[in-house]
Design a protein around this motif. Structure first.
Motif, PDB file in Angstrom:
ATOM      1  N   ILE A 228     -36.497   1.572 -43.520  1.00 16.29           N
ATOM      2  CA  ILE A 228     -35.346   1.939 -42.572  1.00 16.29           C
ATOM      3  C   ILE A 228     -35.514   3.010 -41.637  1.00 16.29           C
ATOM      4  O   ILE A 228     -35.316   3.009 -40.438  1.00 16.29           O
ATOM      5  N   SER A 229     -35.605   4.083 -42.312  1.00 15.33           N
ATOM      6  CA  SER A 229     -36.138   5.435 -41.638  1.00 15.33           C
ATOM      7  C   SER A 229     -37.049   5.162 -40.847  1.00 15.33           C
ATOM      8  O   SER A 229     -37.049   5.713 -39.736  1.00 15.33           O
ATOM      9  N   LEU A 230     -38.306   4.880 -41.342  1.00 15.34           N
ATOM     10  CA  LEU A 230     -39.459   4.606 -40.315  1.00 15.34           C
ATOM     11  C   LEU A 230     -39.166   3.624 -39.199  1.00 15.34           C
ATOM     12  O   LEU A 230     -39.393   3.820 -38.081  1.00 15.34           O
ATOM     13  N   SER A 231     -38.391   2.399 -39.466  1.00 17.30           N
ATOM     14  CA  SER A 231     -38.145   1.649 -38.397  1.00 17.30           C
ATOM     15  C   SER A 231     -37.311   2.387 -37.252  1.00 17.30           C
ATOM     16  O   SER A 231     -37.360   2.145 -36.037  1.00 17.30           O
ATOM     17  N   LEU A 232     -36.306   3.193 -37.836  1.00 18.48           N
ATOM     18  CA  LEU A 232     -35.453   3.925 -36.779  1.00 18.48           C
ATOM     19  C   LEU A 232     -36.264   4.731 -35.945  1.00 18.48           C
ATOM     20  O   LEU A 232     -36.066   4.808 -34.538  1.00 18.48           O
ATOM     21  N   PHE A 233     -37.162   5.735 -36.611  1.00 18.00           N
ATOM     22  CA  PHE A 233     -37.870   6.413 -35.759  1.00 18.00           C
ATOM     23  C   PHE A 233     -38.754   5.795 -34.746  1.00 18.00           C
ATOM     24  O   PHE A 233     -38.807   5.997 -33.591  1.00 18.00           O
TER      25      PHE A 233
ATOM     26  N   PHE B  81     -44.873  -8.282 -38.447  1.00 13.79           N
ATOM     27  CA  PHE B  81     -44.586  -8.564 -40.157  1.00 13.79           C
ATOM     28  C   PHE B  81     -45.988  -8.029 -40.681  1.00 13.79           C
ATOM     29  O   PHE B  81     -45.613  -7.443 -41.865  1.00 13.79           O
ATOM     30  N   ILE B  82     -47.371  -8.151 -40.396  1.00 16.01           N
ATOM     31  CA  ILE B  82     -48.424  -7.584 -41.271  1.00 16.01           C
ATOM     32  C   ILE B  82     -48.297  -5.964 -41.178  1.00 16.01           C
ATOM     33  O   ILE B  82     -48.552  -5.500 -42.126  1.00 16.01           O
ATOM     34  N   SER B  83     -47.768  -5.363 -40.085  1.00 19.46           N
ATOM     35  CA  SER B  83     -47.599  -4.006 -39.932  1.00 19.46           C
ATOM     36  C   SER B  83     -46.684  -3.285 -40.940  1.00 19.46           C
ATOM     37  O   SER B  83     -46.747  -2.611 -41.912  1.00 19.46           O
ATOM     38  N   PHE B  84     -45.592  -4.085 -41.080  1.00 15.68           N
ATOM     39  CA  PHE B  84     -44.361  -3.793 -42.135  1.00 15.68           C
ATOM     40  C   PHE B  84     -44.696  -3.989 -43.338  1.00 15.68           C
ATOM     41  O   PHE B  84     -44.385  -3.292 -44.243  1.00 15.68           O
ATOM     42  N   LEU B  85     -45.511  -5.214 -43.536  1.00 16.29           N
ATOM     43  CA  LEU B  85     -45.890  -5.601 -45.076  1.00 16.29           C
ATOM     44  C   LEU B  85     -46.855  -4.445 -45.511  1.00 16.29           C
ATOM     45  O   LEU B  85     -46.670  -4.312 -46.553  1.00 16.29           O
ATOM     46  N   SER B  86     -47.850  -3.850 -44.506  1.00 17.06           N
ATOM     47  CA  SER B  86     -48.762  -2.834 -45.122  1.00 17.06           C
ATOM     48  C   SER B  86     -47.941  -1.582 -45.360  1.00 17.06           C
ATOM     49  O   SER B  86     -48.310  -1.049 -46.325  1.00 17.06           O
ATOM     50  N   VAL B  87     -46.705  -1.252 -44.687  1.00 14.05           N
ATOM     51  CA  VAL B  87     -46.183  -0.009 -45.044  1.00 14.05           C
ATOM     52  C   VAL B  87     -45.496  -0.243 -46.409  1.00 14.05           C
ATOM     53  O   VAL B  87     -45.695   0.544 -47.283  1.00 14.05           O
TER      54      VAL B  87
ATOM     55  N   ASP C 106     -30.341  17.781 -42.442  1.00 13.50           N
ATOM     56  CA  ASP C 106     -31.469  17.100 -42.810  1.00 13.50           C
ATOM     57  C   ASP C 106     -32.628  17.145 -42.050  1.00 13.50           C
ATOM     58  O   ASP C 106     -32.542  16.717 -40.833  1.00 13.50           O
ATOM     59  N   PRO C 107     -33.933  17.356 -42.679  1.00  9.97           N
ATOM     60  CA  PRO C 107     -35.005  17.353 -41.663  1.00  9.97           C
ATOM     61  C   PRO C 107     -35.323  16.076 -40.992  1.00  9.97           C
ATOM     62  O   PRO C 107     -35.583  16.201 -39.992  1.00  9.97           O
ATOM     63  N   PHE C 108     -35.043  14.760 -41.623  1.00  8.39           N
ATOM     64  CA  PHE C 108     -35.168  13.795 -40.890  1.00  8.39           C
ATOM     65  C   PHE C 108     -34.291  13.616 -39.880  1.00  8.39           C
ATOM     66  O   PHE C 108     -34.566  12.913 -38.599  1.00  8.39           O
ATOM     67  N   HIS C 109     -32.956  13.871 -40.072  1.00 10.10           N
ATOM     68  CA  HIS C 109     -32.039  13.799 -39.081  1.00 10.10           C
ATOM     69  C   HIS C 109     -32.375  14.614 -37.791  1.00 10.10           C
ATOM     70  O   HIS C 109     -32.123  14.390 -36.580  1.00 10.10           O
ATOM     71  N   ARG C 110     -32.988  15.856 -38.062  1.00 11.18           N
ATOM     72  CA  ARG C 110     -33.355  16.622 -36.982  1.00 11.18           C
ATOM     73  C   ARG C 110     -34.404  16.162 -36.273  1.00 11.18           C
ATOM     74  O   ARG C 110     -34.560  16.154 -34.905  1.00 11.18           O
TER      75      ARG C 110
ATOM     76  N   PHE D 237     -39.684  -0.872 -54.594  1.00 10.80           N
ATOM     77  CA  PHE D 237     -39.376  -0.897 -53.017  1.00 10.80           C
ATOM     78  C   PHE D 237     -38.668  -0.003 -52.391  1.00 10.80           C
ATOM     79  O   PHE D 237     -37.458   0.193 -52.818  1.00 10.80           O
ATOM     80  N   ASN D 238     -39.157   1.258 -51.584  1.00 10.40           N
ATOM     81  CA  ASN D 238     -38.316   2.009 -50.943  1.00 10.40           C
ATOM     82  C   ASN D 238     -37.584   1.458 -49.870  1.00 10.40           C
ATOM     83  O   ASN D 238     -38.162   1.620 -48.612  1.00 10.40           O
ATOM     84  N   PHE D 239     -36.484   0.996 -49.729  1.00  7.33           N
ATOM     85  CA  PHE D 239     -35.932   0.557 -48.652  1.00  7.33           C
ATOM     86  C   PHE D 239     -35.220   1.609 -47.571  1.00  7.33           C
ATOM     87  O   PHE D 239     -35.408   1.552 -46.458  1.00  7.33           O
ATOM     88  N   HIS D 240     -35.047   2.838 -48.309  1.00  5.76           N
ATOM     89  CA  HIS D 240     -34.822   4.027 -47.483  1.00  5.76           C
ATOM     90  C   HIS D 240     -35.852   4.199 -46.456  1.00  5.76           C
ATOM     91  O   HIS D 240     -35.667   4.579 -45.177  1.00  5.76           O
TER      92      HIS D 240
END
Length: 258
Positions: free
Chosen positions: A158-163, A138-144, A78-82, A152-155
């Motif tokens: 989570i993916s952005l947070s991990l990266f 909090f504001i940054s993640f709220l903006s995202v 998967d491109p994201f895993h790469r 709501f795109n939980f995936h």
């Protein structure tokens, strides 16, 4: 740090030159200079010899990273895993430098600890800055979240947070936690921040050089270096780095293959 360490300043400049040659794929002069450095090791003072070995191990680790990254590109994943695997590979030059420092029986870093600066002059101030940092996150993640679709795109979150976590932590461990600390041993604080910021900006442009991007990352590196040197900790610079990545994603300058 010893005064008038000319060898230390020469090594710092040499690191910038080598990094420029490496990122621009000028491999012939790069390897010639690196070989010359290895031959010159016996003539260096001990603290300078440590930094010289660190430089050699940095590029050795990055060469391994480069070839492993090419190997991963050839695997159907998967491109994201790469992307995540590519970020994790940055552990290789970090470990190679840590090994060298350990062999010299030196401390790996002075900045892997809690901040202890003017922020700590009073408990009230400490709490105030902690609240501000938490609020900014909090504001940054709220903006995202607000930039996402109605559902709501939980995936994505989570993916952005991990990266962001992996990238910010590993980059700050390398550039501010290890390299800045060690260059401060052979040059003064201002010069160390300047040299590592130049190197940080050059390394960021490895896949393509533009003057604007280089200048922006150089200024960003100066800011992170200043914060780290004043706080004696990479925690504030790591948080700042993560916030900038989130804002770049919000503005569309950073895209993830999700």
């Amino acid at each position: 740090m010893k005064k008038n360490n000319k060898q230390g300043y020469y090594l710092s400049i040499l690191f910038i030159v080598l990094l420029y040659l490496f990122t621009r794929s000028f491999y012939t002069p790069f390897f010639l200079i690196l070989l010359s450095l290895m031959l010159y090791l016996a003539f260096l003072k001990e603290e300078n010899r440590l930094v010289a070995w660190m430089i050699i191990s940095f590029f050795g680790g990055n060469l391994i990273l480069f070839y492993l990254d090419k190997f991963i590109d050839g695997i159907q994943i998967d491109p994201f895993h790469r992307v995540i695997f590519h970020q994790l590979l940055f552990i290789i030059p970090i470990l190679s430098i840590c090994y060298v420092i350990n062999r010299f029986n030196k401390k790996i870093s002075l900045f892997f600890r809690r901040p202890e600066t003017w922020i700590q002059r009073s408990l009230a101030l400490k709490r105030k800055y902690v609240y501000i940092i938490v609020l900014l996150i909090f504001i940054s993640f709220l903006s995202v979240v607000m930039t996402l679709e109605a559902t709501f795109n939980f995936h994505l979150v989570i993916s952005l947070s991990l990266f962001v976590f992996i990238h910010a932590v590993l980059q700050e461990i390398m550039w501010r936690g290890i390299l800045l600390t060690q260059f401060m041993m052979i040059a003064n604080e201002t010069s160390a921040i300047l040299f590592t910021s130049l190197a940080f900006a050059l390394n960021t442009t490895i896949f393509g050089f533009t003057l604007v991007v280089f200048i922006l990352y150089f200024i960003f590196g100066l800011l992170l270096g200043f914060i780290t040197s004043k706080c004696k900790s990479i925690l504030p610079s790591t948080i700042a780095h993560a916030l900038v990545l989130i804002l770049l994603f919000i503005k569309g300058f950073l895209q993830l293959p999700i």
